[in-house]
Design an enzyme around this catalytic site. Structure first.
Site, PDB file in Angstrom:
ATOM      1  N   ASN A  11       0.882  -1.238  -0.024  1.00 45.01           N
ATOM      2  CA  ASN A  11      -0.154  -0.111  -0.240  1.00 45.01           C
ATOM      3  C   ASN A  11       1.036   1.164  -0.063  1.00 45.01           C
ATOM      4  O   ASN A  11       1.799   1.613   0.879  1.00 45.01           O
ATOM      5  CB  ASN A  11      -1.002  -0.084   1.442  1.00 45.01           C
ATOM      6  N   LYS A  13       0.084   4.158  -0.071  1.00 39.94           N
ATOM      7  CA  LYS A  13      -0.710   5.326   0.446  1.00 39.94           C
ATOM      8  C   LYS A  13      -0.391   6.518  -0.625  1.00 39.94           C
ATOM      9  O   LYS A  13      -0.384   6.415  -1.817  1.00 39.94           O
ATOM     10  CB  LYS A  13      -0.030   5.528   1.844  1.00 39.94           C
ATOM     11  N   HIS A  96      -9.577   1.219   4.762  1.00 35.94           N
ATOM     12  CA  HIS A  96      -8.385   1.273   5.467  1.00 35.94           C
ATOM     13  C   HIS A  96      -8.643   2.362   6.786  1.00 35.94           C
ATOM     14  O   HIS A  96      -9.296   3.208   6.663  1.00 35.94           O
ATOM     15  CB  HIS A  96      -7.367   2.055   4.647  1.00 35.94           C
ATOM     16  N   GLU A  98      -6.828   4.616   7.891  1.00 35.09           N
ATOM     17  CA  GLU A  98      -6.923   6.092   7.447  1.00 35.09           C
ATOM     18  C   GLU A  98      -7.895   6.799   7.049  1.00 35.09           C
ATOM     19  O   GLU A  98      -8.183   8.009   7.111  1.00 35.09           O
ATOM     20  CB  GLU A  98      -5.393   6.297   6.674  1.00 35.09           C
ATOM     21  N   GLU A 167      -5.437  -4.948  10.438  1.00 35.08           N
ATOM     22  CA  GLU A 167      -4.401  -3.859  10.662  1.00 35.08           C
ATOM     23  C   GLU A 167      -4.656  -3.225  12.066  1.00 35.08           C
ATOM     24  O   GLU A 167      -5.420  -2.053  11.980  1.00 35.08           O
ATOM     25  CB  GLU A 167      -4.240  -2.582   9.659  1.00 35.08           C
ATOM     26  N   GLY A 173       2.577   2.253  10.682  1.00 34.77           N
ATOM     27  CA  GLY A 173       3.615   3.374  10.567  1.00 34.77           C
ATOM     28  C   GLY A 173       4.159   3.613  11.955  1.00 34.77           C
ATOM     29  O   GLY A 173       5.144   4.689  11.939  1.00 34.77           O
ATOM     30  N   SER A 211       3.478  -2.155  10.287  1.00 32.00           N
ATOM     31  CA  SER A 211       4.970  -2.375  10.329  1.00 32.00           C
ATOM     32  C   SER A 211       5.608  -3.552   9.909  1.00 32.00           C
ATOM     33  O   SER A 211       6.593  -4.014  10.604  1.00 32.00           O
ATOM     34  CB  SER A 211       5.309  -1.790  11.806  1.00 32.00           C
TER      35      SER A 211
HETATM   36  P1  13P Z   1       2.867   0.204   7.625  1.00 31.71           P
HETATM   37  O1  13P Z   1       3.452  -1.062   7.031  1.00 31.71           O
HETATM   38  O2  13P Z   1       3.884   1.519   7.132  1.00 31.71           O
HETATM   39  O3  13P Z   1       2.796   0.473   9.277  1.00 31.71           O
HETATM   40  O4  13P Z   1       1.515   0.426   6.926  1.00 31.71           O
HETATM   41  C1  13P Z   1       0.658  -0.462   7.062  1.00 31.71           C
HETATM   42  C2  13P Z   1      -0.935  -0.346   6.338  1.00 31.71           C
HETATM   43  O5  13P Z   1      -1.455   0.739   6.563  1.00 31.71           O
HETATM   44  C3  13P Z   1      -0.912  -0.885   5.041  1.00 31.71           C
HETATM   45  O6  13P Z   1      -2.084  -0.661   4.657  1.00 31.71           O
END
Ligand code: 13P
Length: 251
Positions: A11, A13, A96, A98, A167, A173, A211
């Protein structure tokens, strides 16, 4: 040991540029060979056409990061499932954390998005996960079950066509990964919930995200109910992402 063919999805982002995407895809194409697992990258909408062409003829599938809950019309800024299909999207992330956190997406909206994706022949990767506060309050199971239940209810007999990604919000992150045991515990809950809805629950890939990196992927992917990964930061670095793909092939 979990013998199913795994899925590793990156992803990106809101990262990338024409130049950076070209370099990343070239390195991935060179390094990935003929993988024994499925591989996808979820790219920002403006780059779907570019990455569709860069990934053409490779085992790397195209994914989008979001989709509208509507088919078409006066929804400025939205991108429909039909548009994603036009650019060859095989998967789309829905729900997601976010999107839930910064864009106010409710369980009902996420469920509607999953429906639209399925109707367009695109596999929704349904993201669920608890916040740190919810985990500390002992609500992890009830939160992820509530989030998944909304989608299961909406998609009816198509449940076995979903991909589900667990997740934990506190692991995204932050460099703070769920332990393999913590992740497996939640995945087992999700598997049982799916099993109550479909006889084919074992066919639904359950991804872990938060992560995941080259160092911790193998242990996570060795868990019986972890069928792959949804990788954020580490998917932007070709060598890291390739190492996670390699871990998935030997898990
Ligand atoms: P990270 O791997 O940067 O923690 O992000 C995970 C994520 O949100 C994947 O959709």
């Amino acid at each position: 040991m979990n013998q199913k063919r795994k899925l590793i999805a990156g992803n990106w982002k809101m990262n990338g540029s024409l130049d950076a995407n070209a370099a990343l895809l070239q390195a991935l194409r060179e390094g990935v060979g003929t993988p024994a697992c499925a591989v996808a990258v979820a790219v920002p909408a403006p780059y779907l056409a570019q990455v569709q062409s860069l990934a053409d003829g490779s085992p790397i599938a195209l994914a989008a990061q979001d989709v509208s809950q509507h088919d078409s019309g006066a929804f400025t800024g939205e991108v429909s499932a039909g548009m994603l299909r036009d650019f060859g999207a095989r998967y789309v992330l829905v729900g997601h954390s976010e999107r839930r956190q910064y864009h106010g997406e409710t369980d009902a909206v996420v469920a509607a998005k999953a429906q639209k994706a399925l109707a367009a022949g695109i596999t929704p990767i349904v993201c669920v996960g608890e916040t740190l506060q919810e985990r500390e309050d002992g609500q992890t199971e009830s939160v992820v079950k509530r989030q998944l239940a909304a989608v299961i209810h909406a998609v009816g007999h198509c449940v076995s066509e979903l991909v589900v990604a667990y997740e934990p919000v506190w692991a995204i992150g932050t460099g703070r990964t769920a332990t393999p045991e913590q992740a497996q515990q939640v995945h087992a809950v999700l598997r049982a919930q799916l099993a109550a809805a479909t006889e084919r629950a074992d066919k639904v890939p359950l991804l872990y995200g938060g992560s995941m990196n080259a160092a911790n992927a193998a242990q996570l992917l060795a868990q019986p109910d972890i069928d792959g990964g949804l990788v954020g930061g580490a998917s932007l670095k070709a060598q890291d992402f390739l190492q996670i793909i390699a871990a998935a092939q030997s898990a």
